[in-house]
Scaffold this motif. Structure first.
Motif, mmCIF file in Angstrom:
data_model
loop_
_atom_site.group_PDB
_atom_site.id
_atom_site.type_symbol
_atom_site.label_atom_id
_atom_site.label_comp_id
_atom_site.label_asym_id
_atom_site.label_seq_id
_atom_site.Cartn_x
_atom_site.Cartn_y
_atom_site.Cartn_z
ATOM 1 N N VAL B 53 2.049 3.628 -18.669
ATOM 2 C CA VAL B 53 0.836 3.467 -19.472
ATOM 3 C C VAL B 53 0.534 4.810 -20.123
ATOM 4 C CG1 VAL B 53 -1.645 2.966 -19.445
ATOM 5 C CG2 VAL B 53 -0.111 1.705 -17.936
ATOM 6 N N ASP B 54 0.612 4.835 -21.441
ATOM 7 C CA ASP B 54 0.319 6.061 -22.207
ATOM 8 C C ASP B 54 1.034 7.283 -21.619
ATOM 9 O OD1 ASP B 54 -1.330 4.429 -23.714
ATOM 10 O OD2 ASP B 54 -3.106 4.892 -22.513
ATOM 11 N N GLY B 55 2.306 7.108 -21.316
ATOM 12 C CA GLY B 55 3.117 8.232 -20.849
ATOM 13 C C GLY B 55 3.044 8.500 -19.355
ATOM 14 N N ARG B 56 2.189 7.777 -18.627
ATOM 15 C CA ARG B 56 2.103 7.947 -17.169
ATOM 16 C C ARG B 56 2.690 6.723 -16.477
ATOM 17 N NH1 ARG B 56 -4.024 8.970 -15.873
ATOM 18 N NH2 ARG B 56 -3.238 8.927 -13.748
ATOM 19 N N SER B 57 3.303 6.955 -15.303
ATOM 20 C CA SER B 57 3.920 5.842 -14.580
ATOM 21 C C SER B 57 3.019 5.358 -13.441
ATOM 22 C CB SER B 57 5.266 6.281 -13.994
ATOM 23 O OG SER B 57 6.140 6.611 -15.034
ATOM 24 N N PHE B 58 3.005 4.065 -13.254
ATOM 25 C CA PHE B 58 2.174 3.468 -12.197
ATOM 26 C C PHE B 58 2.951 2.392 -11.437
ATOM 27 C CE2 PHE B 58 -0.967 4.985 -15.235
ATOM 28 C CZ PHE B 58 -1.935 5.554 -14.420
ATOM 29 N N PHE B 59 2.632 2.284 -10.163
ATOM 30 C CA PHE B 59 3.021 1.106 -9.402
ATOM 31 C C PHE B 59 1.818 0.164 -9.405
ATOM 32 C CE2 PHE B 59 5.825 4.069 -6.825
ATOM 33 C CZ PHE B 59 7.012 3.564 -7.343
ATOM 34 N N VAL B 60 2.107 -1.119 -9.498
ATOM 35 C CA VAL B 60 1.024 -2.105 -9.538
ATOM 36 C C VAL B 60 1.283 -3.179 -8.489
ATOM 37 C CG1 VAL B 60 -0.132 -3.855 -10.954
ATOM 38 C CG2 VAL B 60 0.589 -1.720 -11.987
ATOM 39 N N GLY B 61 0.198 -3.674 -7.899
ATOM 40 C CA GLY B 61 0.302 -4.773 -6.943
ATOM 41 C C GLY B 61 0.810 -4.295 -5.598
ATOM 42 N N GLU B 62 1.610 -5.146 -4.954
ATOM 43 C CA GLU B 62 2.101 -4.809 -3.616
ATOM 44 C C GLU B 62 2.900 -3.512 -3.624
ATOM 45 O OE1 GLU B 62 4.231 -8.310 -2.507
ATOM 46 O OE2 GLU B 62 2.468 -9.523 -2.911
ATOM 47 N N GLN B 63 3.565 -3.249 -4.757
ATOM 48 C CA GLN B 63 4.364 -2.033 -4.857
ATOM 49 C C GLN B 63 3.494 -0.780 -4.698
ATOM 50 O OE1 GLN B 63 7.527 -2.762 -5.182
ATOM 51 N NE2 GLN B 63 8.076 -0.650 -4.764
ATOM 52 N N ALA B 64 2.265 -0.853 -5.240
ATOM 53 C CA ALA B 64 1.371 0.306 -5.151
ATOM 54 C C ALA B 64 1.010 0.586 -3.696
ATOM 55 C CB ALA B 64 0.103 0.038 -5.958
ATOM 56 N N GLU B 65 0.778 -0.495 -2.945
ATOM 57 C CA GLU B 65 0.404 -0.348 -1.543
ATOM 58 C C GLU B 65 1.552 0.270 -0.746
ATOM 59 O OE1 GLU B 65 -0.898 -4.021 0.027
ATOM 60 O OE2 GLU B 65 -2.129 -3.100 1.586
ATOM 61 N N LEU B 66 2.774 -0.150 -1.088
ATOM 62 C CA LEU B 66 3.937 0.335 -0.348
ATOM 63 C C LEU B 66 4.316 1.758 -0.731
ATOM 64 C CD1 LEU B 66 6.269 -2.797 -0.611
ATOM 65 C CD2 LEU B 66 5.202 -1.924 1.467
ATOM 66 N N GLN B 67 4.222 2.077 -2.029
ATOM 67 C CA GLN B 67 4.848 3.300 -2.522
ATOM 68 C C GLN B 67 3.901 4.449 -2.827
ATOM 69 O OE1 GLN B 67 7.973 4.107 -2.965
ATOM 70 N NE2 GLN B 67 9.033 2.186 -2.565
ATOM 71 N N SER B 68 2.665 4.125 -3.250
ATOM 72 C CA SER B 68 1.798 5.204 -3.714
ATOM 73 C C SER B 68 1.007 5.807 -2.572
ATOM 74 C CB SER B 68 0.822 4.684 -4.762
ATOM 75 O OG SER B 68 1.515 4.339 -5.919
ATOM 76 N N ALA B 69 0.965 7.119 -2.581
ATOM 77 C CA ALA B 69 0.179 7.789 -1.545
ATOM 78 C C ALA B 69 -1.302 7.592 -1.795
ATOM 79 C CB ALA B 69 0.529 9.271 -1.548
ATOM 80 N N SER B 70 -1.677 7.402 -3.054
ATOM 81 C CA SER B 70 -3.111 7.307 -3.362
ATOM 82 C C SER B 70 -3.414 6.050 -4.164
ATOM 83 C CB SER B 70 -3.556 8.540 -4.146
ATOM 84 O OG SER B 70 -2.773 8.658 -5.316
ATOM 85 N N ALA B 71 -2.951 4.925 -3.664
ATOM 86 C CA ALA B 71 -3.239 3.671 -4.363
ATOM 87 C C ALA B 71 -4.727 3.384 -4.337
ATOM 88 C CB ALA B 71 -2.495 2.524 -3.692
#
Lengths: 109, 335
Positions: B53-71
């Motif tokens: 999104v506008d040059g930044r990468s995001f995990f969304v949904g279940e992936q965010a819960e699994l992968q992001s330290a600060s979902a």
């Protein structure tokens, strides 16, 4: 009391076997059937017997209808509209109000 | 031809819908500074959504819960026009917008309490114009949003009831009446009053009460009574509440007695707010109870408002389905 045993013969009595299998309360069904034949032999007409059965079912009808209606209304759930109406079926005044409201919600108007 | 996309961004889930299909994505977004393993974002390995999104990468949904330290599941998601909200919009688009679609009209909603000019502007700025949706493992989508219609969230459910699938008005009785709509969500409950399909702002409002509060209380009781540690797994609690059963040492235990007081307390809070807005509701044609949290509350709300109607089908999608029907009417594909 004496028990009545009837042997059904394959091929010749298949219709009886099928009817018997389909009864929920088999003993009662056999008793009712025998009594119906007895009444016919004693002079009752078939019409009188049918009338009696119909009257019995009609007496149950209000309960059956009430139970069905109760069940249908139990959840009071409204289903999303599935119908597609022919053009012209809309209430013009309500349609105009709706369109004006959607215009108000719009960004590019 | 302009496609119509309906999107309903909630605290718990984001719902999207077009004429061809629908999608439900947990409203979880987290930064994806580095994708550690390619296999983590393969769909077959667990609904992975990684996008830009506008040059930044995001995990969304279940992936965010699994992968992001600060979902983040709450504040950023609902900050209108935030990159996190745009990530949810792109996640929905990556599922529902076809690569051949070049123009799009979007119908969406804001909570009644946030239905302000400022928020509407922020939402328009986020949605209108050119978009490049780049999602890991999928073809890129490029399209332009040429129209945006933003409604108070709960009104979608009324549209779902009075419009058919093409957007034609079919239920004159409900449409011609004064209707109160209660939309129970995960963290908020929205109240909308409509008078013959016109939104009445003075009879509408939002409160920060929703099902998650009730589920947390039930989770606490489950821990105390049965040592079930589900405080961080509200999805499991939700399931147990719906079934009134929970697995304890291999047996299914009846938890109805534990659940009912919490449901009743939630319903009391929801109804008392409705009373301040609509009084006893005698003049209302109907009260429509909708939203993902409305499943269990019908009998309780009906005690206060006997003419309460719950939504058939999946009430979680009712608003979104209504947005789509209104969109098809408004943007010319339907009626």
């Amino acid at each position: 009391m004496e028990a009545i045993h009837v042997r059904l013969r394959p091929g010749r009595d298949d219709d009886l076997a099928a009817w018997y299998e389909a009864q929920e309360d088999r003993s009662q069904a056999v008793r009712d059937a025998i009594r119906a034949v007895m009444r016919l032999q004693n002079g009752d007409t078939q019409e009188a017997i049918v009338k009696e059965v119909v009257a019995r079912e009609l007496a149950r009808l209000p309960d059956v209808v009430a139970a069905t209606v109760r069940e249908a209304l139990a959840a009071y759930r409204l289903a999303p509209s599935e119908m597609e109406h022919e053009p012209g079926a809309e209430d013009p005044e309500l349609a105009a109000r709706l369109d004006a409201q959607l215009d108000d919600f719009d960004f590019d108007t | 031809m302009t496609e119509v996309l309906a999107i309903d961004i909630g605290y718990g889930y984001t719902k999207g819908m077009t004429k061809r299909g629908q999608v439900l994505i947990p409203s979880m977004v987290g930064p994806a500074e580095a994708i550690r393993y390619e296999s983590d974002v393969i769909e077959a390995n667990g609904h992975g959504i990684a996008l830009e999104v506008d040059g930044r990468s995001f995990f969304v949904g279940e992936q965010a819960e699994l992968q992001s330290a600060s979902a983040s599941q709450t504040l950023d998601i609902t900050r209108t026009g935030s990159p996190e909200q745009k990530a949810l919009f792109y996640a929905v688009c990556s599922e529902l917008v076809r690569t051949v679609d070049d123009t799009l009209a979007v119908v969406t909603g804001l909570p009644v309490g946030d239905f302000t000019d400022r928020n509407k502007e922020a939402l328009r700025d986020m949605l209108m114009g050119e978009h490049d949706v780049k999602r890991q493992g999928k073809h890129a989508r490029h399209f332009e949003v040429t129209g945006v219609n933003c409604v108070p969230q709960a009104i979608g459910s009324l549209f779902c009831l009075v419009l058919d699938k093409r957007g034609r008005l079919v239920d004159g009785d409900l449409a011609g009446g004064r209707v109160g709509i209660i939309d129970v969500g995960t963290l908020t409950t929205n109240y909308v009053l409509c008078d013959r399909l016109r939104y009445v702002e003075v009879g509408s409002d939002s409160v920060t009460t929703g099902t998650s509060e009730m589920l947390q209380k039930v989770a606490k009781d489950l821990k105390r009574e049965y040592n079930l540690d589900w405080g961080l797994q509200l999805g499991k609690v939700d399931q147990a509440v719906r079934e009134r059963k929970a697995p304890v040492y291999g047996d299914m235990v009846n938890i109805a007695g534990l659940v009912e007081p919490h449901l009743e307390a939630l319903a009391d809070t929801i109804v008392s707010k409705a009373r301040t807005l609509w009084g006893p509701g005698v003049e209302l044609t109907a009260v429509v109870l909708t939203g993902g949290g409305s499943w269990e509350l019908g009998p309780y709300v009906r005690k206060a408002y006997p003419h309460t109607r719950t939504m058939g089908g999946d009430p979680q999608f009712a608003n979104c389905a209504g947005y789509l029907r209104a969109g098809l009417r408004r943007f010319g594909e339907g009626v």
